[in-house]
Structures are given as structure tokens and as C-alpha cells.
Write an enzyme that holds these catalytic residues in place. Sequence first.
Site, mmCIF file in Angstrom:
data_model
loop_
_atom_site.group_PDB
_atom_site.id
_atom_site.type_symbol
_atom_site.label_atom_id
_atom_site.label_comp_id
_atom_site.label_asym_id
_atom_site.label_seq_id
_atom_site.Cartn_x
_atom_site.Cartn_y
_atom_site.Cartn_z
ATOM 1 N N PHE A 106 0.861 -1.181 0.000
ATOM 2 C CA PHE A 106 0.000 0.000 0.000
ATOM 3 C C PHE A 106 0.896 1.229 0.000
ATOM 4 C CE2 PHE A 106 -2.627 3.436 1.533
ATOM 5 C CZ PHE A 106 -3.786 3.233 0.809
ATOM 6 N N ASP A 119 9.472 2.364 1.630
ATOM 7 C CA ASP A 119 8.313 3.100 2.129
ATOM 8 C C ASP A 119 8.186 2.769 3.609
ATOM 9 O OD1 ASP A 119 5.805 3.870 2.971
ATOM 10 O OD2 ASP A 119 4.765 3.258 1.137
ATOM 11 N N LYS A 145 2.751 9.561 8.379
ATOM 12 C CA LYS A 145 2.046 9.045 9.557
ATOM 13 C C LYS A 145 2.571 9.574 10.901
ATOM 14 C CE LYS A 145 -0.219 4.970 7.619
ATOM 15 N NZ LYS A 145 -1.602 5.341 7.817
HETATM 16 C C1 LIG Z 1 3.083 2.118 3.847
HETATM 17 C C2 LIG Z 1 2.179 3.252 3.479
HETATM 18 N N1 LIG Z 1 2.522 4.050 2.454
HETATM 19 C C3 LIG Z 1 1.752 5.088 2.088
HETATM 20 C C4 LIG Z 1 0.567 5.359 2.733
HETATM 21 C C5 LIG Z 1 -0.273 6.528 2.297
HETATM 22 O O1 LIG Z 1 -0.193 7.547 3.237
HETATM 23 P P1 LIG Z 1 -1.262 8.756 3.216
HETATM 24 O O2 LIG Z 1 -2.585 8.160 3.572
HETATM 25 O O3 LIG Z 1 -0.734 9.720 4.243
HETATM 26 O O4 LIG Z 1 -1.249 9.322 1.846
HETATM 27 C C6 LIG Z 1 0.164 4.548 3.798
HETATM 28 C C7 LIG Z 1 -1.120 4.784 4.480
HETATM 29 O O5 LIG Z 1 -1.685 3.930 5.111
HETATM 30 C C8 LIG Z 1 0.986 3.468 4.175
HETATM 31 O O6 LIG Z 1 0.652 2.637 5.175
#
Ligand SMILES: Cc1ncc(COP(=O)(O)O)c(C=O)c1O
Length: 395
Positions: free
Chosen positions: A135, A220, A249
Amino acid sequence: MSNWQELEHKYFMKTVERLPVTLVKGQEARVWDEEGREYLDFVGGWAVTSLGHCHPAVVEAIGEQANTLIQTSNQFYTIPQIRLAELLVQHSCLDKVFFCNSGAEANEGAVKLARRYGKHYLDGAYEVITTMDSFHGRTLAMVAATGQSKFQQPYVPLPTGFVNVEYNNIDAIKVATNTQTCAVMVEPIQGEGGVNLPDDSYLAAVRAWCDQKGMLLILDEIQTGLGRTGTLFAYEQYGIEPDIMTLAKGLASGVPIGAILAKNRASVFTPGEHGSTFGGNPLTCAAGYATVKFITDNDVAGNAKRVGEYFIAGLERLRPKFQFITDVRGRGLLIALEFSSDIASSAVMACLDRGLLVNRLKPNALRFIPPLIIGNGEVDEALSILDKALSTIVI
Ligand SMILES: Cc1ncc(COP(=O)(O)O)c(C=O)c1O
């Protein structure tokens, strides 16, 4: 239903199935609804409130900065963003920072950076290999990067330049690599996709393959970073270093912020090639600085490790009683509890009724992502509520 919930139905686009609770206040690991009911919060704004709700260090930093300077354009130097960048560089293996406003935006920028690198050093290579069940966010390009068809199908055709391959399978990455590949982007531990932990050797093998091919490794760490998995960054546990890392986050314990960090050699943006109006805003960076300083000064990651191990042991103890529990897994305070059937929604409601907020990770799994400052006392409380809640579930 309270009036607020009726108004929400009237005015909001329906992008989420909300739980029937209107939260109005938070402190540490607790929140209160509009009727004054208290809940122990093991969702933490989806792994965001790293220091808990309204932590004094963060509140004080926001208040002071709000009274001093809230926003300028990025044509000017501002002190909070420089202090936060310095702190992140001091505590990571990366050298340079770019601030933005969310996780998706950080990943978009990371992919743009990898494409610039590809143009400079890899003959124009632009493809990024990502993994199934990952994700990476909700923008169109990050939907293409996210290897889950439920997020992709409503929006096809998607931007090109992404190849989704099986997670935890180095051969799949090798097969997908071609002369157009500029980077591999992975979560060290997949969060939204199921709290999926890779084999110990996977990330080292990905690192070695990227080195062999001259490609960049983007980690990520939006969910796993800032202490969540028991070290400040999850990469530390796998003995590797990324070329680019994204954060969001928990970075400012509830204030919206994202960051791209890169090694010097991968830091190839030149003026005008990337930017953001709000990115690096003094207010959010002051909150980020207070958060990261507290995390690093107080070994909050170590606390997440110890309390997470205690929590996992407690969840394991529930297994003999509830035969439908099929798996307990996680690192630090990123933990999943999996069931043999699709009872997660019922479990969420049964916990909610008893004053505990938990996250439905999948139809058959719960996720626990509480603030990183909790102790064993809060875990005991959560386990006791969970025990009672699961007892009500009939399979
Ligand atoms: C690993 C990861 N990357 C990216 C995101 C996306 O972040 P945002 O919702 O702040 O755009 C999330 C959100 O859950 C995530 O868990």
C-alpha cells in the site's frame, strides 16, 4: 444517530464506512466521544499518533510556532524545517530531506526522484518494481504502485511505469527487472496489506540486486518508521540501507506531514523539478521536530519493542481459548490477529461496545497500531476487553 452523523451523511462523499462514534477529545492513548464515553485507542489515527493524543511536547511546539510564524513560501529559509531535516539526517542513514504533506505525496516524490535518477544515470530508465499486497497511497500513480487490484480496478487505465510482483520473492523482482527499471519500492513490513513480515534475507537480497543492477532501493517506511516496529526505522532490523526512504504518519504525531529522505548520490532534484506549497510548513515541522526529538531522546522505539513483545505474548495466550485465532504476527506495535473466518467487523464492534478501538485489517484480521508510548497496563486492559469481546463471537 447524533446530529453530527446525520450532517456527515448529508454533506460528505462516502469514501469510508465510519463507525457510529463521533470523537471529540483525546489524551495519551485515550479518546472520548460526544457523550463523554471513554475509549482506549489502539488505532491511533491509523498509526499516526505516535506519542498519543495531544502530547504536551507537540502541543507546546504547535502553540509556540502558531504564535510565531505559520506559513511562508519555500522561496525563503525557515528554521523549523531545517531543524527537523537535521534531526532526521542525524538519526538515519540518509543525507537529504524534502518535506511534503502526506504519505502518498512522499511516495510520488520518491518515484519522481527515482525517474530523475534514471534519466541522469540509467539511460532514461523509469519503471519502478513494487509488490503485491503493498500500500503506497491513493493518488493515481500510487494506486498503480499499490499491488492490490481492489484499489486499482475502479480507476483503470492507470499511469504506466509500475510493475507489481509477489512480495517476499526476490526471483520475482529479478524476472521483472529490465533495462527500463530504475528502482524497487517496498515496505519493509507490509502494513495495510496484512502486517506481512518478509523472510529475514529478503530485503538484503533486494538491496544486493539493486546494487548489482545500479537501481535505487526505495523503502516506504510511512507506516513502519519512527519507532513503530521497535527500532527508529525498520531497515535497521534487516541490516540494509535504502537509497530513498519515505515517511509520514507518525512523523508529527497527528499533524499532517510527509518526507522524502535520500542518500546524497540519489538526491538529484534541481530547483524547479519538485515542490510543494505547504511542504515544510513551519507549523507542521515544529510538531515534527518535537515528535522526533521526543522519540529519539526517550527511546520510544525501545518501548514499542518491549510493549509489543508483551502484547504479542498476551495475544498468544488467547489462542487456546479462541480456536478461531489462526495467527498472531507483527513487530513492535504493528500487530495483526488473524481468524479462520470473516469475523473482524464483529470483533471491532464488540471491542467498541466495551471501550476499545481496534482496526479491521481484513475481513478476517484485526490490526493493533496504538501510540508508541503505551505501557503494559494499557496492553493488559486491551487484552481483557478483547477476551470479553471475542467471547461474544459465534462462528
Ligand atoms: C506504507 C504506506 N505508504 C503510504 C501510505 C499513504 O499515506 P497517506 O494516507 O498519508 O497518503 C500509507 C497509508 O496507510 C501506508 O501505510
